[in-house]
Design a protein around this motif. Sequence first.
Motif, PDB file in Angstrom:
ATOM      1  N   VAL A   1     122.067 -23.278  80.545  1.00 17.16           N
ATOM      2  CA  VAL A   1     122.773 -24.440  80.002  1.00 17.16           C
ATOM      3  C   VAL A   1     124.035 -23.994  79.272  1.00 17.16           C
ATOM      4  CG1 VAL A   1     122.588 -26.299  78.300  1.00 17.16           C
ATOM      5  CG2 VAL A   1     120.742 -25.891  79.913  1.00 17.16           C
ATOM      6  N   GLY A   2     123.958 -22.845  78.562  1.00 15.98           N
ATOM      7  CA  GLY A   2     125.142 -22.304  77.896  1.00 15.98           C
ATOM      8  C   GLY A   2     126.229 -21.930  78.890  1.00 15.98           C
ATOM      9  N   ALA A   3     125.831 -21.401  80.054  1.00 15.22           N
ATOM     10  CA  ALA A   3     126.812 -21.067  81.085  1.00 15.22           C
ATOM     11  C   ALA A   3     127.519 -22.317  81.586  1.00 15.22           C
ATOM     12  CB  ALA A   3     126.123 -20.348  82.245  1.00 15.22           C
ATOM     13  N   TYR A   4     126.745 -23.386  81.792  1.00 15.69           N
ATOM     14  CA  TYR A   4     127.372 -24.626  82.242  1.00 15.69           C
ATOM     15  C   TYR A   4     128.292 -25.210  81.165  1.00 15.69           C
ATOM     16  CZ  TYR A   4     128.026 -29.280  84.067  1.00 15.69           C
ATOM     17  OH  TYR A   4     128.605 -30.429  84.516  1.00 15.69           O
ATOM     18  N   ALA A   5     127.862 -25.138  79.900  1.00 15.82           N
ATOM     19  CA  ALA A   5     128.700 -25.654  78.810  1.00 15.82           C
ATOM     20  C   ALA A   5     129.993 -24.854  78.694  1.00 15.82           C
ATOM     21  CB  ALA A   5     127.926 -25.612  77.493  1.00 15.82           C
ATOM     22  N   LEU A   6     129.920 -23.539  78.917  1.00 14.62           N
ATOM     23  CA  LEU A   6     131.117 -22.704  78.884  1.00 14.62           C
ATOM     24  C   LEU A   6     132.072 -23.101  80.001  1.00 14.62           C
ATOM     25  CD1 LEU A   6     132.583 -20.239  77.655  1.00 14.62           C
ATOM     26  CD2 LEU A   6     131.341 -18.840  79.297  1.00 14.62           C
TER      27      LEU A   6
ATOM     28  N   HIS B   1     136.997 -13.407  79.641  1.00 17.05           N
ATOM     29  CA  HIS B   1     135.700 -13.104  79.024  1.00 17.05           C
ATOM     30  C   HIS B   1     134.599 -13.993  79.578  1.00 17.05           C
ATOM     31  CE1 HIS B   1     137.513 -10.259  76.398  1.00 17.05           C
ATOM     32  NE2 HIS B   1     138.240 -11.163  75.760  1.00 17.05           N
ATOM     33  N   SER B   2     134.925 -15.226  79.923  1.00 13.22           N
ATOM     34  CA  SER B   2     133.880 -16.121  80.420  1.00 13.22           C
ATOM     35  C   SER B   2     133.347 -15.664  81.769  1.00 13.22           C
ATOM     36  CB  SER B   2     134.403 -17.546  80.524  1.00 13.22           C
ATOM     37  OG  SER B   2     135.417 -17.625  81.502  1.00 13.22           O
ATOM     38  N   GLN B   3     134.184 -15.063  82.592  1.00 10.61           N
ATOM     39  CA  GLN B   3     133.682 -14.540  83.865  1.00 10.61           C
ATOM     40  C   GLN B   3     132.640 -13.466  83.626  1.00 10.61           C
ATOM     41  OE1 GLN B   3     136.524 -13.938  87.137  1.00 10.61           O
ATOM     42  NE2 GLN B   3     138.098 -14.402  85.633  1.00 10.61           N
ATOM     43  N   HIS B   4     132.937 -12.552  82.695  1.00 12.75           N
ATOM     44  CA  HIS B   4     131.961 -11.499  82.375  1.00 12.75           C
ATOM     45  C   HIS B   4     130.704 -12.093  81.756  1.00 12.75           C
ATOM     46  CE1 HIS B   4     135.044  -8.719  83.444  1.00 12.75           C
ATOM     47  NE2 HIS B   4     135.809  -9.009  82.409  1.00 12.75           N
ATOM     48  N   LEU B   5     130.857 -13.110  80.900  1.00 12.86           N
ATOM     49  CA  LEU B   5     129.697 -13.721  80.251  1.00 12.86           C
ATOM     50  C   LEU B   5     128.803 -14.433  81.256  1.00 12.86           C
ATOM     51  CD1 LEU B   5     131.256 -15.140  76.972  1.00 12.86           C
ATOM     52  CD2 LEU B   5     129.581 -13.320  77.176  1.00 12.86           C
ATOM     53  N   LEU B   6     129.389 -15.136  82.224  1.00 13.56           N
ATOM     54  CA  LEU B   6     128.573 -15.838  83.211  1.00 13.56           C
ATOM     55  C   LEU B   6     127.807 -14.858  84.096  1.00 13.56           C
ATOM     56  CD1 LEU B   6     130.972 -18.713  84.278  1.00 13.56           C
ATOM     57  CD2 LEU B   6     128.880 -18.916  82.960  1.00 13.56           C
ATOM     58  N   LEU B   7     128.460 -13.773  84.505  1.00 16.42           N
ATOM     59  CA  LEU B   7     127.760 -12.782  85.330  1.00 16.42           C
ATOM     60  C   LEU B   7     126.689 -12.054  84.520  1.00 16.42           C
ATOM     61  CD1 LEU B   7     130.772 -11.369  87.355  1.00 16.42           C
ATOM     62  CD2 LEU B   7     128.990 -12.907  88.132  1.00 16.42           C
ATOM     63  N   ALA B   8     126.988 -11.755  83.243  1.00 18.33           N
ATOM     64  CA  ALA B   8     125.988 -11.106  82.392  1.00 18.33           C
ATOM     65  C   ALA B   8     124.815 -12.040  82.124  1.00 18.33           C
ATOM     66  CB  ALA B   8     126.626 -10.665  81.079  1.00 18.33           C
ATOM     67  N   ALA B   9     125.076 -13.338  81.957  1.00 20.53           N
ATOM     68  CA  ALA B   9     123.990 -14.300  81.756  1.00 20.53           C
ATOM     69  C   ALA B   9     123.100 -14.361  82.988  1.00 20.53           C
ATOM     70  CB  ALA B   9     124.556 -15.679  81.436  1.00 20.53           C
TER      71      ALA B   9
ATOM     72  N   THR C   1     127.685 -21.927  88.663  1.00 12.98           N
ATOM     73  CA  THR C   1     128.677 -22.323  87.669  1.00 12.98           C
ATOM     74  C   THR C   1     129.901 -21.419  87.759  1.00 12.98           C
ATOM     75  OG1 THR C   1     126.935 -23.117  86.221  1.00 12.98           O
ATOM     76  CG2 THR C   1     129.040 -22.660  85.201  1.00 12.98           C
ATOM     77  N   TRP C   2     129.670 -20.107  87.914  1.00 11.43           N
ATOM     78  CA  TRP C   2     130.779 -19.158  88.008  1.00 11.43           C
ATOM     79  C   TRP C   2     131.609 -19.430  89.268  1.00 11.43           C
ATOM     80  CZ3 TRP C   2     131.717 -14.891  91.360  1.00 11.43           C
ATOM     81  CH2 TRP C   2     132.777 -14.082  90.947  1.00 11.43           C
ATOM     82  N   PHE C   3     130.942 -19.636  90.414  1.00  8.55           N
ATOM     83  CA  PHE C   3     131.674 -19.915  91.652  1.00  8.55           C
ATOM     84  C   PHE C   3     132.442 -21.234  91.564  1.00  8.55           C
ATOM     85  CE2 PHE C   3     128.531 -17.034  93.863  1.00  8.55           C
ATOM     86  CZ  PHE C   3     129.466 -16.054  94.120  1.00  8.55           C
ATOM     87  N   THR C   4     131.868 -22.222  90.882  1.00 12.30           N
ATOM     88  CA  THR C   4     132.567 -23.491  90.714  1.00 12.30           C
ATOM     89  C   THR C   4     133.807 -23.308  89.863  1.00 12.30           C
ATOM     90  OG1 THR C   4     130.442 -24.617  90.856  1.00 12.30           O
ATOM     91  CG2 THR C   4     132.274 -25.887  90.019  1.00 12.30           C
ATOM     92  N   ALA C   5     133.688 -22.522  88.796  1.00 18.14           N
ATOM     93  CA  ALA C   5     134.854 -22.275  87.940  1.00 18.14           C
ATOM     94  C   ALA C   5     135.932 -21.501  88.694  1.00 18.14           C
ATOM     95  CB  ALA C   5     134.436 -21.498  86.693  1.00 18.14           C
ATOM     96  N   VAL C   6     135.529 -20.501  89.464  1.00 17.79           N
ATOM     97  CA  VAL C   6     136.501 -19.732  90.255  1.00 17.79           C
ATOM     98  C   VAL C   6     137.145 -20.627  91.313  1.00 17.79           C
ATOM     99  CG1 VAL C   6     136.710 -17.846  91.923  1.00 17.79           C
ATOM    100  CG2 VAL C   6     135.439 -17.496  89.815  1.00 17.79           C
ATOM    101  N   GLY C   7     136.340 -21.473  91.957  1.00 14.97           N
ATOM    102  CA  GLY C   7     136.899 -22.402  92.948  1.00 14.97           C
ATOM    103  C   GLY C   7     137.852 -23.403  92.324  1.00 14.97           C
ATOM    104  N   TYR C   8     137.527 -23.858  91.111  1.00 16.33           N
ATOM    105  CA  TYR C   8     138.417 -24.797  90.415  1.00 16.33           C
ATOM    106  C   TYR C   8     139.755 -24.133  90.132  1.00 16.33           C
ATOM    107  CZ  TYR C   8     140.262 -27.604  86.579  1.00 16.33           C
ATOM    108  OH  TYR C   8     141.066 -28.345  85.772  1.00 16.33           O
ATOM    109  N   LEU C   9     139.706 -22.904  89.660  1.00 16.79           N
ATOM    110  CA  LEU C   9     140.956 -22.202  89.358  1.00 16.79           C
ATOM    111  C   LEU C   9     141.732 -21.901  90.636  1.00 16.79           C
ATOM    112  CD1 LEU C   9     142.417 -21.155  86.822  1.00 16.79           C
ATOM    113  CD2 LEU C   9     141.503 -18.919  87.363  1.00 16.79           C
ATOM    114  N   GLY C  10     141.007 -21.525  91.688  1.00 19.32           N
ATOM    115  CA  GLY C  10     141.692 -21.252  92.950  1.00 19.32           C
ATOM    116  C   GLY C  10     142.308 -22.491  93.560  1.00 19.32           C
ATOM    117  N   ARG C  11     141.597 -23.612  93.462  1.00 16.70           N
ATOM    118  CA  ARG C  11     142.107 -24.859  94.039  1.00 16.70           C
ATOM    119  C   ARG C  11     143.374 -25.321  93.335  1.00 16.70           C
ATOM    120  NH1 ARG C  11     137.935 -28.644  93.009  1.00 16.70           N
ATOM    121  NH2 ARG C  11     139.103 -29.320  91.194  1.00 16.70           N
TER     122      ARG C  11
END
Length: 132
Positions: free
Chosen positions: A111-116, A73-81, A34-44
């Motif tokens: 599931v919370g990570a995906y919802a975020l 904050h969401s990047q830190h939350l996804l890695l902490a999760a 989920t984190w890599f997808t979010a980073v890829g979305y932002l990078g794209r």
Amino acid sequence: MENPYAAARAPAPEPPPRRALFSGIVAAVFCLLTWFTAVGYLGRNSFRFSKAGFFVEPSPNNEIASLQALWEHSQHLLLAASALCIMLGAPRLRVGALRRARVVSIWALAVGAYALYEFIVKSLSPLIAGMP
């Protein structure tokens, strides 16, 4: 003469205990994907986001400032999760209720990570004209 069927009537040996870490690792992989997808979305879409002022400090308006804070904050939350899923999966619990509570908490984190991630994508998309 020995009974050839005695071995078939013997109780089956106990199966080896399943690895408790499995569900934690699977959920952590889910969080990291989920984190890599979010980073890829932002990078794209970084060119479009930069045109909207998303990468500018200080941000052009309060809405973009709040989304920048959410993104950071969401990047830190996804890695902490992800780390928490592995830590929750590490101990081998034999008690049924505790084991079920651990598995439920691990998958609630995933599931919370995906919802975020979905919330971040849905929040950022309206800022950019022509975003899919």
